[in-house]
Motif scaffolding. Structure first.
Motif, PDB file in Angstrom:
ATOM      1  N   ALA A  61      19.989   9.494  17.140  1.00  8.30           N
ATOM      2  CA  ALA A  61      19.032  10.819  17.153  1.00  8.30           C
ATOM      3  C   ALA A  61      19.162  11.886  16.059  1.00  8.30           C
ATOM      4  CB  ALA A  61      19.188  11.368  18.422  1.00  8.30           C
ATOM      5  N   GLN A  62      20.576  12.173  15.810  1.00  9.83           N
ATOM      6  CA  GLN A  62      20.807  12.988  14.582  1.00  9.83           C
ATOM      7  C   GLN A  62      20.123  12.666  13.159  1.00  9.83           C
ATOM      8  OE1 GLN A  62      25.006  13.637  15.455  1.00  9.83           O
ATOM      9  NE2 GLN A  62      24.613  15.581  16.462  1.00  9.83           N
ATOM     10  N   ALA A  63      20.566  11.093  13.143  1.00 11.97           N
ATOM     11  CA  ALA A  63      20.382  10.621  11.726  1.00 11.97           C
ATOM     12  C   ALA A  63      18.871  10.664  11.807  1.00 11.97           C
ATOM     13  CB  ALA A  63      20.833   9.021  11.741  1.00 11.97           C
ATOM     14  N   LEU A  64      18.140  10.452  12.450  1.00 11.17           N
ATOM     15  CA  LEU A  64      16.584  10.186  12.279  1.00 11.17           C
ATOM     16  C   LEU A  64      16.216  11.590  11.907  1.00 11.17           C
ATOM     17  CD1 LEU A  64      15.590   8.153  15.587  1.00 11.17           C
ATOM     18  CD2 LEU A  64      15.103   7.612  12.911  1.00 11.17           C
ATOM     19  N   THR A  65      16.848  12.529  11.840  1.00  7.80           N
ATOM     20  CA  THR A  65      16.270  14.078  11.357  1.00  7.80           C
ATOM     21  C   THR A  65      16.096  13.820  10.055  1.00  7.80           C
ATOM     22  OG1 THR A  65      18.044  15.180  12.760  1.00  7.80           O
ATOM     23  CG2 THR A  65      17.440  16.414  10.828  1.00  7.80           C
ATOM     24  N   LEU A  80      13.993  11.149  24.519  1.00 11.49           N
ATOM     25  CA  LEU A  80      14.302  12.348  25.506  1.00 11.49           C
ATOM     26  C   LEU A  80      14.348  12.190  26.880  1.00 11.49           C
ATOM     27  CD1 LEU A  80      11.214  14.189  23.726  1.00 11.49           C
ATOM     28  CD2 LEU A  80      13.544  14.971  23.532  1.00 11.49           C
ATOM     29  N   LYS A  81      14.202  10.659  27.243  1.00  8.82           N
ATOM     30  CA  LYS A  81      14.409  10.375  28.777  1.00  8.82           C
ATOM     31  C   LYS A  81      15.931   9.699  28.801  1.00  8.82           C
ATOM     32  CE  LYS A  81      12.069   6.047  27.880  1.00  8.82           C
ATOM     33  NZ  LYS A  81      10.643   5.197  28.150  1.00  8.82           N
ATOM     34  N   ASP A  82      16.602   9.921  27.780  1.00 15.97           N
ATOM     35  CA  ASP A  82      18.149   9.553  27.845  1.00 15.97           C
ATOM     36  C   ASP A  82      19.042  10.203  29.065  1.00 15.97           C
ATOM     37  OD1 ASP A  82      19.890   7.898  25.843  1.00 15.97           O
ATOM     38  OD2 ASP A  82      21.093   9.603  26.969  1.00 15.97           O
ATOM     39  N   SER A  83      19.819   9.520  29.484  1.00 13.00           N
ATOM     40  CA  SER A  83      20.502   9.833  30.698  1.00 13.00           C
ATOM     41  C   SER A  83      21.553  10.864  30.171  1.00 13.00           C
ATOM     42  CB  SER A  83      21.359   8.676  31.434  1.00 13.00           C
ATOM     43  OG  SER A  83      22.245   8.064  30.615  1.00 13.00           O
ATOM     44  N   ASP A  84      21.875  11.070  29.136  1.00 13.05           N
ATOM     45  CA  ASP A  84      22.892  12.034  28.457  1.00 13.05           C
ATOM     46  C   ASP A  84      22.418  13.213  27.642  1.00 13.05           C
ATOM     47  OD1 ASP A  84      24.709  12.979  26.151  1.00 13.05           O
ATOM     48  OD2 ASP A  84      26.020  11.866  27.342  1.00 13.05           O
ATOM     49  N   ASP A  85      22.755  14.326  28.279  1.00 13.77           N
ATOM     50  CA  ASP A  85      22.173  15.844  27.821  1.00 13.77           C
ATOM     51  C   ASP A  85      22.376  15.782  26.356  1.00 13.77           C
ATOM     52  OD1 ASP A  85      21.345  16.341  30.354  1.00 13.77           O
ATOM     53  OD2 ASP A  85      22.921  17.637  30.771  1.00 13.77           O
ATOM     54  N   ALA A  86      23.399  15.433  25.848  1.00 11.48           N
ATOM     55  CA  ALA A  86      23.636  15.669  24.313  1.00 11.48           C
ATOM     56  C   ALA A  86      22.647  14.660  23.378  1.00 11.48           C
ATOM     57  CB  ALA A  86      24.996  15.230  24.111  1.00 11.48           C
ATOM     58  N   VAL A  87      22.362  13.526  23.962  1.00 10.32           N
ATOM     59  CA  VAL A  87      21.497  12.689  23.388  1.00 10.32           C
ATOM     60  C   VAL A  87      19.954  13.455  23.308  1.00 10.32           C
ATOM     61  CG1 VAL A  87      20.138  10.530  23.245  1.00 10.32           C
ATOM     62  CG2 VAL A  87      22.535  10.670  24.117  1.00 10.32           C
ATOM     63  N   ILE A  88      19.760  13.916  24.459  1.00  9.31           N
ATOM     64  CA  ILE A  88      18.102  14.577  24.652  1.00  9.31           C
ATOM     65  C   ILE A  88      18.313  15.996  23.609  1.00  9.31           C
ATOM     66  CG2 ILE A  88      16.900  15.899  26.218  1.00  9.31           C
ATOM     67  CD1 ILE A  88      18.007  14.083  28.478  1.00  9.31           C
ATOM     68  N   ALA A  89      19.186  16.395  23.574  1.00  6.68           N
ATOM     69  CA  ALA A  89      19.450  17.535  22.740  1.00  6.68           C
ATOM     70  C   ALA A  89      19.378  17.449  21.093  1.00  6.68           C
ATOM     71  CB  ALA A  89      20.618  18.530  22.918  1.00  6.68           C
ATOM     72  N   ALA A  90      19.790  16.486  21.081  1.00  6.62           N
ATOM     73  CA  ALA A  90      19.710  15.941  19.465  1.00  6.62           C
ATOM     74  C   ALA A  90      18.651  15.411  19.289  1.00  6.62           C
ATOM     75  CB  ALA A  90      21.106  14.673  19.207  1.00  6.62           C
ATOM     76  N   ALA A  91      17.860  14.663  19.990  1.00  8.87           N
ATOM     77  CA  ALA A  91      16.618  14.170  19.664  1.00  8.87           C
ATOM     78  C   ALA A  91      15.608  15.170  19.559  1.00  8.87           C
ATOM     79  CB  ALA A  91      16.193  13.075  20.885  1.00  8.87           C
ATOM     80  N   ALA A  92      15.689  16.349  20.714  1.00  9.02           N
ATOM     81  CA  ALA A  92      14.754  17.236  20.545  1.00  9.02           C
ATOM     82  C   ALA A  92      14.795  18.128  19.255  1.00  9.02           C
ATOM     83  CB  ALA A  92      15.252  18.266  21.860  1.00  9.02           C
ATOM     84  N   LEU A  93      16.195  18.410  18.864  1.00  6.84           N
ATOM     85  CA  LEU A  93      16.202  19.100  17.565  1.00  6.84           C
ATOM     86  C   LEU A  93      15.535  18.280  16.200  1.00  6.84           C
ATOM     87  CD1 LEU A  93      17.552  21.513  15.943  1.00  6.84           C
ATOM     88  CD2 LEU A  93      19.852  20.257  15.999  1.00  6.84           C
ATOM     89  N   SER A  94      15.900  16.971  16.520  1.00  2.42           N
ATOM     90  CA  SER A  94      15.163  16.273  15.215  1.00  2.42           C
ATOM     91  C   SER A  94      13.786  16.180  15.198  1.00  2.42           C
ATOM     92  CB  SER A  94      15.855  14.780  15.402  1.00  2.42           C
ATOM     93  OG  SER A  94      17.234  14.695  15.145  1.00  2.42           O
ATOM     94  N   LEU A 123       6.464  19.950  22.674  1.00  2.99           N
ATOM     95  CA  LEU A 123       5.758  20.983  22.306  1.00  2.99           C
ATOM     96  C   LEU A 123       6.250  21.400  20.860  1.00  2.99           C
ATOM     97  CD1 LEU A 123       4.690  22.838  25.587  1.00  2.99           C
ATOM     98  CD2 LEU A 123       3.225  21.957  24.024  1.00  2.99           C
ATOM     99  N   ALA A 124       7.675  21.731  21.059  1.00  2.00           N
ATOM    100  CA  ALA A 124       8.356  22.151  19.727  1.00  2.00           C
ATOM    101  C   ALA A 124       8.061  21.297  18.607  1.00  2.00           C
ATOM    102  CB  ALA A 124       9.901  22.366  20.238  1.00  2.00           C
ATOM    103  N   GLY A 125       8.041  19.866  19.028  1.00  2.00           N
ATOM    104  CA  GLY A 125       7.905  18.966  17.805  1.00  2.00           C
ATOM    105  C   GLY A 125       6.796  19.022  17.173  1.00  2.00           C
ATOM    106  N   ILE A 126       5.411  19.149  17.821  1.00  8.54           N
ATOM    107  CA  ILE A 126       4.540  19.004  17.205  1.00  8.54           C
ATOM    108  C   ILE A 126       3.732  20.487  16.563  1.00  8.54           C
ATOM    109  CG2 ILE A 126       2.735  19.899  19.165  1.00  8.54           C
ATOM    110  CD1 ILE A 126       1.129  16.968  18.673  1.00  8.54           C
TER     111      ILE A 126
END
Length: 318
Positions: A61-65, A80-94, A123-126
């Motif tokens: 997720a971080q790499a896709l930035t 964004l539907k991952d079970s791990d909050d850290a993964v979700i946060a990384a995807a949201a930031l990217s 919403l933040a991404g678009i």
């Protein structure tokens, strides 16, 4: 493309390591794919987003930035539907790093999602993609129970800069949450309408200083001569942060008649305020304010001294 990877089919070779039994090896593969900067790596990183190890998924997720476009956006939205909050946060930031408007194709279908975290991230991404199709869902999201969602929705509306959205932004400027009101006021900066100006002037009486600050700042963009009396009143606000924005806005509006009110504020023991006052007085170049400026020519704050001397020098040429 990175020069280290130019001479052989490195992407396919690196991607083979995504099947290595060691999570550490798979993480290294993800990092190398990102370093390649080759769009061909996106499909492999998308596969890594579904890895069994959360550390690998987060790294992907971080790499896709470093990439863009619909394929990247689709992979991040799926994370964004991952079970791990850290993964979700990384995807949201990217997602917020996307710049290609076409990436919005993968985000738009999710702007009505029932999952709060996912909706906020989409919403933040678009937002910066400025897709007009996002306006309706964003206005609907202003009714969401989560204040974070409402803040992001206001951001989407503000970036689209459509005069037709003024009623929604004016309503958001009355939201119960401080940050929503503040964001809505900043979003009104694109409009020169009397309605936007009236909303911003009204914000100068808000109980929260952060909201008053936003109103005072945005009036420099959306306001005109009609807002000068309200900004003059804001010069006496209890919070110096609001007074700084009021001074700056009066300067941008070239309200030279207020110079003699701004000048005594040089005596307030807040360096940031004195610095702003000196800069604005220099821009207004009203000679009656020279004694106030001369008093602080040797101010202990270097930024104040710089602005005072610049202001005095400018007036000397008048």
């Amino acid at each position: 493309m990175n020069a280290l990877f130019e001479d052989f089919d490195e992407i396919a070779e690196i991607a083979e390591a995504l099947d290595d039994p060691s999570p550490g090896a798979r993480i290294m593969a993800v990092m190398e794919l990102a370093d390649s900067a080759d769009p061909a790596a996106i499909a492999h990183l998308a596969r890594a987003i579904a890895d069994e190890d959360a550390g690998v998924r987060k790294q992907a997720a971080q790499a896709l930035t470093d990439f863009d476009g619909p394929e990247t956006a689709a992979a991040l939205v799926s994370a964004l539907k991952d079970s791990d909050d850290a993964v979700i946060a990384a995807a949201a930031l990217s997602l917020t790093e996307l710049k290609d408007p076409a990436a919005g194709d993968a985000i738009l279908p999710h702007l009505g999602d029932s999952d709060t975290v996912k909706l906020k991230a989409c919403l933040a991404g678009i937002k910066e993609l400025r897709r007009g199709e996002a306006m309706g869902p964003a206005i609907n999201a202003l009714q969401h129970a989560d204040a974070g969602v409402r803040v992001e929705a206001v951001g989407v509306i503000g970036w689209l800069q459509d005069e037709g959205s003024l009623p929604a932004l004016r309503d958001a400027a009355k939201d119960a949450e401080t940050q929503v009101r503040r964001t809505a006021l900043a979003a009104l900066g694109f409009s020169k309408s009397e309605h936007a100006e009236a909303t911003l002037i009204g914000a100068l009486d808000d109980p929260e200083w952060l909201v008053r600050e936003a109103g005072a700042e945005t009036l420099a963009k959306a306001g005109g001569a009609r807002c000068v009396p309200a900004l003059r009143a804001a010069l006496a606000d209890d919070f110096w942060q609001v007074r700084v924005k009021a001074v700056r806005s009066l300067g941008k509006l070239n309200a030279t008649e207020t110079a003699i009110e701004i000048a005594p504020m040089m005596d307030i023991p807040v360096p940031n305020l004195r610095k702003e006052c000196a800069a604005v007085l220099g821009e207004m170049a009203v000679v009656e304010t020279i004694p106030y400026l001369e008093k602080y020519a040797d101010d202990p704050d270097p930024d104040v001294r710089k602005n005072v001397r610049w202001a005095l020098g400018r007036m000397a040429t008048k």
